[in-house]
Design an enzyme around this catalytic site. Structure first.
Site, short mmCIF file in Angstrom:
data_model
loop_
_atom_site.label_atom_id
_atom_site.label_comp_id
_atom_site.label_asym_id
_atom_site.label_seq_id
_atom_site.Cartn_x
_atom_site.Cartn_y
_atom_site.Cartn_z
N GLU A 1 -7.62 5.05 5.82
CA GLU A 1 -7.70 5.50 7.00
C GLU A 1 -8.87 6.36 7.49
O GLU A 1 -9.73 6.36 8.46
CB GLU A 1 -6.45 5.61 7.94
CG GLU A 1 -5.45 4.43 7.98
CD GLU A 1 -5.95 3.35 9.03
OE1 GLU A 1 -6.70 3.45 9.88
OE2 GLU A 1 -5.33 2.23 9.00
N GLU B 1 -11.93 5.82 9.80
CA GLU B 1 -12.26 6.17 10.91
C GLU B 1 -13.11 7.57 10.86
O GLU B 1 -13.83 7.71 11.92
CB GLU B 1 -10.69 6.86 11.30
CG GLU B 1 -9.84 5.79 11.46
CD GLU B 1 -8.39 6.15 12.08
OE1 GLU B 1 -7.61 5.28 12.39
OE2 GLU B 1 -8.12 7.29 11.95
N ASP C 1 6.61 6.93 24.16
CA ASP C 1 5.70 7.01 24.99
C ASP C 1 6.30 6.54 26.19
O ASP C 1 6.87 5.47 26.51
CB ASP C 1 4.69 5.66 24.60
CG ASP C 1 3.33 5.89 25.22
OD1 ASP C 1 3.46 5.99 26.53
OD2 ASP C 1 2.40 5.68 24.98
N GLU D 1 0.90 -1.10 0.15
CA GLU D 1 -0.04 0.04 -0.02
C GLU D 1 0.97 1.19 0.19
O GLU D 1 2.05 1.40 0.63
CB GLU D 1 -1.07 0.17 1.41
CG GLU D 1 -2.04 0.90 1.43
CD GLU D 1 -2.70 0.85 2.50
OE1 GLU D 1 -4.19 1.08 2.24
OE2 GLU D 1 -2.26 0.72 3.63
#
EC number: 3.1.3.-
Length: 225
Positions: free
Chosen positions: A131, A135, A157, A122
């Site tokens: 997406e 979404e 994170d 892709e």
């Protein structure tokens, strides 16, 4: 970081952080951009009424990490240390499952931009279009993706101690924020959406810093063309 260094640098790298994440951003001219390994693509999307789309993640990254890790001690440690960074419902679920007290009443929501992981074979733009449709329920005919530049983001994170890589593209839609709200259907990735007015992006949030950086990249690429 892949081979993005072969693309012409547009802006000096910038680093932004809060209590949850630390993000390093680097802007490049688009040129030839191919994904050589799994990563995510996000869209910094501006509406026709000058607002930027923000997505509310269905499950926080912290909740997902605690729910799916098989390390029981890690589950307990993360919950005890960081549970204030989850929604009330997420805390209630994990408090029950882990037999731990729920000591907070903060209803935290992870704010993200629309996007997701690239599938095999892709292209980056096709991934983002897919997406956004999944979404936000917005078709590609309403989107204009800037192909003059992109921003590479390295995200750490702090809560779950993991690194992520993203490609951010600037997107404009000819829909208003009201039209986007009317089209939106809550799904397994995104439970809600909100908007920040373009006049308010100087506020010091992680997502506003990302927006400002990519806007600066788009303007720089336009002035260079």
């Amino acid at each position: 970081m892949g081979e993005y260094y072969k693309n012409k640098l547009l802006l000096r790298p910038s680093v932004y952080s809060d209590n949850i994440q630390k993000i390093k951003l680097v802007a490049y001219e688009y040129g030839k951009l191919h994904a050589k390994y799994p990563l995510s693509v996000i869209g910094i999307m501006k509406t026709i009424d000058d607002k930027f789309v923000l997505c509310h993640r269905y499950n926080s990254f912290l909740f997902s990490e605690i729910a799916f890790t098989k390390d029981k001690r890690r589950k307990i440690r993360l919950f005890k240390k960081y549970s204030k960074y989850m929604s009330n419902i997420e805390r209630d679920i994990l408090s029950y499952k882990l037999s731990l007290p729920n000591n907070y009443n903060t209803n935290h929501i992870d704010i993200i931009f629309p996007g997701g992981k690239i599938k095999d074979l892709e292209s980056i733009t096709n991934c983002l279009v897919r997406e956004i449709k999944e979404e936000l329920n917005i078709d590609s005919s309403y989107l204009a993706i800037c192909k003059n530049c992109f921003v590479y983001g390295s995200i750490y994170d702090r809560l779950i101690d993991k690194d992520f890589e993203v490609i951010a593209l600037y997107v404009e839609t000819d829909l208003t924020s009201r039209q986007i709200l009317n089209r939106f259907i809550p799904n397994r990735e995104i439970k809600g959406i909100s908007f920040i007015d373009a006049r308010d992006i100087n506020k010091d949030y992680l997502y506003t810093n990302v927006i400002k950086y990519i806007i600066n990249a788009v303007r720089t690429s336009a002035s260079n063309s």
